[in-house]
Design a protein around this motif. Structure first.
Motif, PDB file in Angstrom:
ATOM      1  N   ASN A   4       0.849  -1.285  -0.044  1.00 39.28           N
ATOM      2  CA  ASN A   4      -0.200   0.013   0.123  1.00 39.28           C
ATOM      3  C   ASN A   4       0.982   1.259   0.097  1.00 39.28           C
ATOM      4  OD1 ASN A   4      -1.842  -2.072   1.587  1.00 39.28           O
ATOM      5  ND2 ASN A   4      -3.015  -0.515   0.332  1.00 39.28           N
TER       6      ASN A   4
ATOM      7  N   PHE B  33       4.152 -12.698   8.122  1.00 37.15           N
ATOM      8  CA  PHE B  33       2.893 -12.582   8.047  1.00 37.15           C
ATOM      9  C   PHE B  33       2.595 -11.349   7.100  1.00 37.15           C
ATOM     10  CE2 PHE B  33      -1.335 -13.151   9.864  1.00 37.15           C
ATOM     11  CZ  PHE B  33      -1.130 -14.469  10.097  1.00 37.15           C
TER      12      PHE B  33
ATOM     13  N   ILE C  56      -1.199  -5.852  10.498  1.00 35.15           N
ATOM     14  CA  ILE C  56      -1.982  -5.551  11.857  1.00 35.15           C
ATOM     15  C   ILE C  56      -2.558  -6.838  12.575  1.00 35.15           C
ATOM     16  CG2 ILE C  56      -4.262  -4.432  12.689  1.00 35.15           C
ATOM     17  CD1 ILE C  56      -2.706  -2.470  11.549  1.00 35.15           C
ATOM     18  N   LEU C  57      -2.838  -7.839  11.655  1.00 34.39           N
ATOM     19  CA  LEU C  57      -3.296  -9.019  12.472  1.00 34.39           C
ATOM     20  C   LEU C  57      -2.032  -9.740  13.065  1.00 34.39           C
ATOM     21  CD1 LEU C  57      -6.015 -10.347   9.980  1.00 34.39           C
ATOM     22  CD2 LEU C  57      -6.518  -9.470  12.123  1.00 34.39           C
ATOM     23  N   GLY C  58      -1.213  -9.754  12.353  1.00 33.68           N
ATOM     24  CA  GLY C  58       0.034 -10.319  13.005  1.00 33.68           C
ATOM     25  C   GLY C  58       0.434  -9.761  14.434  1.00 33.68           C
TER      26      GLY C  58
ATOM     27  N   LEU D 164       0.250  -9.810  20.386  1.00 33.99           N
ATOM     28  CA  LEU D 164      -0.269  -9.716  21.529  1.00 33.99           C
ATOM     29  C   LEU D 164      -1.205 -10.588  22.145  1.00 33.99           C
ATOM     30  CD1 LEU D 164       0.006  -6.894  22.336  1.00 33.99           C
ATOM     31  CD2 LEU D 164      -2.308  -6.254  21.510  1.00 33.99           C
TER      32      LEU D 164
ATOM     33  N   LEU E  47      -1.772  -7.919  16.251  1.00 31.56           N
ATOM     34  CA  LEU E  47      -2.705  -8.524  17.307  1.00 31.56           C
ATOM     35  C   LEU E  47      -2.351  -9.970  17.562  1.00 31.56           C
ATOM     36  CD1 LEU E  47      -5.753  -6.892  15.657  1.00 31.56           C
ATOM     37  CD2 LEU E  47      -4.732  -6.118  17.686  1.00 31.56           C
ATOM     38  N   GLY E  48      -1.879 -10.508  16.705  1.00 28.44           N
ATOM     39  CA  GLY E  48      -1.555 -12.296  17.171  1.00 28.44           C
ATOM     40  C   GLY E  48      -0.655 -12.395  18.029  1.00 28.44           C
TER      41      GLY E  48
ATOM     42  N   THR F 244      -0.919  -5.451   4.099  1.00 27.53           N
ATOM     43  CA  THR F 244      -1.211  -4.614   5.245  1.00 27.53           C
ATOM     44  C   THR F 244      -1.948  -5.328   6.253  1.00 27.53           C
ATOM     45  OG1 THR F 244      -1.137  -2.893   3.585  1.00 27.53           O
ATOM     46  CG2 THR F 244      -1.624  -2.271   5.858  1.00 27.53           C
ATOM     47  N   VAL F 245      -2.991  -5.919   5.980  1.00 26.93           N
ATOM     48  CA  VAL F 245      -4.023  -6.587   6.931  1.00 26.93           C
ATOM     49  C   VAL F 245      -3.341  -7.909   7.712  1.00 26.93           C
ATOM     50  CG1 VAL F 245      -4.999  -8.447   5.450  1.00 26.93           C
ATOM     51  CG2 VAL F 245      -6.165  -7.529   7.175  1.00 26.93           C
ATOM     52  N   GLY F 246      -2.345  -8.448   7.061  1.00 26.10           N
ATOM     53  CA  GLY F 246      -1.555  -9.444   7.668  1.00 26.10           C
ATOM     54  C   GLY F 246      -0.523  -8.640   8.776  1.00 26.10           C
TER      55      GLY F 246
ATOM     56  N   PHE G 159       3.319 -12.315   3.349  1.00 27.65           N
ATOM     57  CA  PHE G 159       2.105 -13.351   2.938  1.00 27.65           C
ATOM     58  C   PHE G 159       1.043 -12.568   2.608  1.00 27.65           C
ATOM     59  CE2 PHE G 159       4.944 -16.870   4.494  1.00 27.65           C
ATOM     60  CZ  PHE G 159       5.426 -17.249   3.323  1.00 27.65           C
ATOM     61  N   PHE G 160       0.601 -11.590   3.668  1.00 25.37           N
ATOM     62  CA  PHE G 160      -0.932 -11.170   3.570  1.00 25.37           C
ATOM     63  C   PHE G 160      -0.899  -9.787   3.396  1.00 25.37           C
ATOM     64  CE2 PHE G 160      -1.109 -15.085   6.263  1.00 25.37           C
ATOM     65  CZ  PHE G 160      -1.772 -15.875   5.302  1.00 25.37           C
TER      66      PHE G 160
END
Lengths: 364, 454
Positions: free
Chosen positions: B300, B407, B417-419, B424, B421-422, B413-415, B410-411
């Protein structure tokens, strides 16, 4: 009231923006959305009050345990399964809506499967955690993301592009009969308290539920519904608002931060709501998983003393969401969410009446 | 000494023991003889303190009036050890005790020689204003240091012996008033359940106490600072020390403990707060910056304002591969550099940093193998990972960075943030001796004060 209970409530309240609630409300903006919002705030607050009071009678017990102990099997299992469907549906709708909006606004070139897979992987790991960790997670995410969301909301309200005349026009549509679908969608924001069916296990002390608490919940619910409904109208006007697929995201793109590192607010907005949507999804699916576990206990499915059933359920959750995000169209998602939100009043009625039943039977 | 009679026979037990310990050259069985009366000493020469033996045991023998006096003298020595069973005696001898036989009685007296009792300077966790001395490698000296700093009668010290081949002493130290009994019980149970053949340092002990084989984040804290030990004792935590290691273990710990430096207690409020914020900023930077670079350049680029996006893109002109390879390449070299400068002798390590940091960095950009911005990011990441006060946490975060990077690769920008959070979530779900590892502490003033649970 324990602070965690507020988190459960507020998280669902905030997450309504990424769960198609604004879309449905704005769709009915000329046909009774406002009176149904009024009704939802009053009835929703009453529901929250009743639910907390009912759960207060059983400190430290989860709803499946209570139901199995005091009611016959033919009653308990269908009710639990219905509740499971509701929670799974709530999570699924949040997930699919978020993935759709992310694909539309943020990463149009990424495959939808990849984006969903990112969610499914992290969520599968997440919902298998202990229930206690879930509450801590909710707290930390709220602390990290809510200040950001507050900042954005202030930006929304102080921006001169927000035209209060539009809002005043929209308010003229107050003299309609409340619409059922809009009522259901508005009631969604009070659904967070129902997470207590599982999390009640962790609250061994009784919750204080007086006027102060009711007022806090009612007023914040009203404020959030007001923001959800009127801010997009203030930016886009009343006439064509029903045509927008993601009214809130489109609205957030009309704001620029002139001196910010990130100029377009839409990106911050989507990322901030990613955190909220994630935790809301986490809570919903964790409850769904626990409910499912209470119905189907495959005691023989074991590997090294570990129950395999939850892992199988999680894989099924993942597969369903991967298939559905690929198959569903935007329009189907809208009608699906519409039906789901329409079922929320029924959901509350079922939950409350079965709790009353359990309470009666327990006293006998 | 001219009228020496024939040597009296040593007691049977002693000659048996001597046989058991032979053919070691240092086993000595010495008869002490004065006129009619005799006593026997059995000890290992290399384990005991010769001066102490001479002054405490041998000299008085020739000064006492009778054997009875000598026996009661020996009996009242402060270093006397109880003889629990005959099988235990060889072990005590190897630890540096002397076995004395007087009038058919046996006494075991501790006269061990310790060469490791010098107190060291703080190396791992230096402070500007705090105490400058750390611990020593001798457990008794360490216990003495703690007793000296924490003069409460409620301070309890329990000694356990390891069942491995070192037979090292382990001390469990806690404040009776503040400690949680449940945690103490778990720790005792885990210590008694240890069955590893050789445990030589606190770091090793920590691995075995963890309870799990694959762990990423430390659930016990290693420290060398006596003031940190006392601070944690006061907060109701349990300290575990092992003989021969200049570090102590603290349990249970929470994530925030690893972000506290003892220096924080010795500065003014706003300065402490500022450094704390700085430290957390460093933590976040070190964790997310490489992944963020991948998300911004490859997925992005439109997030940033136009000027910035153009600068980033412009600096990548000529770089022949996607950003994640660039990041991985630079990060690995940075890690190699860090690792090399830790392990090398001090004289050479300066050269390594110069060669690596300056020459490699500028050459890599000139050869268009990486962008200038990447060099800045890598150095920022390296510096900020050193801001974390406890080294173990710094290592764990360094590892997490790669998970997040993968993460994101592979995924997108969404990856990213999610990574985050993961990671965390992983921390939140973790437990240290039954205490949640990461959660918000609203009521306690300082993170290390108190491990309250709901």
């Amino acid at each position: 009231m324990s602070r965690f209970l507020y988190y459960l409530i507020f998280l669902t309240m905030i997450s309504n923006i990424v769960a198609s609630v604004p879309k449905i409300l704005l769709f009915e903006s000329k046909t009774g959305a406002i009176p149904s919002m009024f009704a939802a705030v009053i009835i929703g607050t009453i529901f929250v009050f009743i639910l907390v009071k009912l759960f207060n009678a059983f400190p430290g017990k989860s709803f499946p345990d209570m139901l199995k102990q005091y009611t016959p099997k033919w009653f308990a299992y269908p009710v639990l399964f219905y509740l499971f469907l509701c929670w799974f549906g709530a999570g699924l709708i949040t997930l699919i809506t978020y993935v759709f909006l992310f694909i539309t606004f943020f990463a149009p070139e990424t495959s939808i499967v990849i984006t969903t897979l990112a969610f499914v992987l992290v969520i599968s790991f997440g919902i298998l955690m202990k229930s206690r960790s879930m509450l801590y997670m909710a707290e930390i995410v709220l602390v990290l993301f809510v200040p950001l969301i507050f900042f954005l909301l202030i930006k929304f309200y102080v921006n001169p592009k927000l035209d209060w005349d539009f809002i005043k026009i929209a308010m003229m549509h107050i003299n309609h009969v409340p619409s059922y679908w809009a009522f259901g969608a508005a009631l969604y924001i009070f659904m967070g308290i129902a997470d207590l069916v599982i999390f009640n296990e962790l609250f061994t002390k009784k919750h204080k539920m007086g006027w102060k608490q009711v007022l806090v919940i009612g007023l914040s619910g009203a404020a959030i519904l007001f923001t959800t409904f009127f801010v997009p109208i203030g930016y886009n006007g009343v006439e064509q608002i029903a045509e927008l697929t993601f009214p809130w995201i489109s609205t957030s793109d009309s704001i620029r931060m002139k001196y910010g590192l990130i100029e377009r607010v839409i990106f911050i907005f989507i990322l901030a709501f990613l955190g909220i949507a994630f935790v809301s999804l986490l809570l919903h699916w964790h409850v769904a998983l626990k409910l499912l576990e209470s119905i189907f206990q495959f005691k023989r499915l074991k590997w090294k003393d570990k129950m395999l059933a939850p892992y199988i359920f999680v894989v099924i959750f993942g597969i369903i969401s991967l298939v559905l995000t690929r198959k569903l169209t935007q329009y189907q998602l809208f009608s699906l969410s519409n039906y789901f939100f329409g079922s929320i009043p029924i959901f509350f009625v079922v939950l409350i009446s079965s709790l009353v039943l359990v309470k009666r039977r327990a006293k006998l | 000494m001219t009228n020496l009679k024939e040597k009296p026979n040593p007691p049977k037990l002693m000659s048996e023991l001597k046989e058991q310990l032979s053919p070691s050259f240092d086993v000595l069985l010495i008869p002490l003889q004065l006129e009619e009366e005799a006593a026997f000493l059995l000890y290992l020469k290399t384990a005991v303190d010769g001066d102490k033996l001479q002054n405490m045991i041998i000299k008085p023998f020739f000064e006492m009036k009778s054997m009875q006096h000598y026996a009661s003298y020996v009996q009242s020595s402060p270093d006397i050890l109880e003889i629990k069973s005959e099988e235990k005696i060889p072990l005590e001898l190897t630890k540096g005790s002397v076995l004395i036989a007087v009038q058919h009685q046996f006494f075991l007296i501790d006269v061990k020689k310790v060469n490791t009792s010098t107190v060291q300077q703080t190396l791992m966790e230096p402070t500007v204003y705090g105490p400058q001395q750390a611990l020593s490698e001798d457990i008794l000296t360490n216990l003495n240091i703690i007793r000296h700093r924490y003069k409460e009668p409620t301070l309890k010290i329990e000694i356990l012996e390891l069942k491995d081949k070192t037979h090292n002493d382990i001390a469990i130290i806690y404040d009776d008033q503040t400690v949680k009994p449940a945690i103490l019980k778990t720790i005792r149970k885990r210590l008694e359940g240890l069955d590893s053949p050789l445990i030589q340092s606190a770091g090793e002990l920590q691995l075995y106490l963890n309870g799990k084989k694959f762990t990423l984040f430390p659930t016990l804290m290693l420290t060398e600072r006596p003031d940190r030990i006392c601070y944690n004792l006061d907060a109701g935590k349990v300290i575990i020390m092992i003989d021969g290691s200049p570090h102590a273990l603290i349990a249970p710990v929470v994530f925030f403990d690893f972000m506290v430096s003892m220096e924080d207690n010795y500065h003014l409020f706003w300065i402490t707060s500022f450094t704390l914020v700085l430290r957390y900023f460093g933590l976040i930077t070190c964790l997310i910056l490489p992944a963020l670079y991948v998300a911004i350049t490859s997925y992005n680029p439109d997030i940033f304002r136009t000027e910035l996006a153009l600068t980033v893109a412009g600096s990548r002109i000529g770089v022949p591969y996607p950003s994640f390879i660039e990041v991985l390449f630079m990060l690995i070299f940075m890690e190699l550099l860090t690792e090399a400068s830790i392990r090398l002798p001090k004289a050479i390590s300066a050269t390594a940093t110069t060669v690596g940091g300056l020459i490699l960095g500028s050459a890599a950009t000139e050869a268009a193998l990486t962008s200038n911005i990447m060099i800045i990011i890598v150095s920022a990441v390296a510096i900020s990972s050193f801001v974390i006060p406890i080294n173990e946490m710094s290592f764990s975060i360094r590892f997490c960075r790669y998970i997040l990077l993968a993460f994101t690769t592979f995924f997108g920008t969404v990856g990213f943030i999610l990574g985050f959070l993961g990671i965390l979530m992983f921390l939140i779900n973790k437990e240290s001796f039954g205490e949640p590892y990461l959660k918000m502490y609203w009521k306690s003033r300082r993170s290390e004060k108190g491990v309250k649970s709901e």
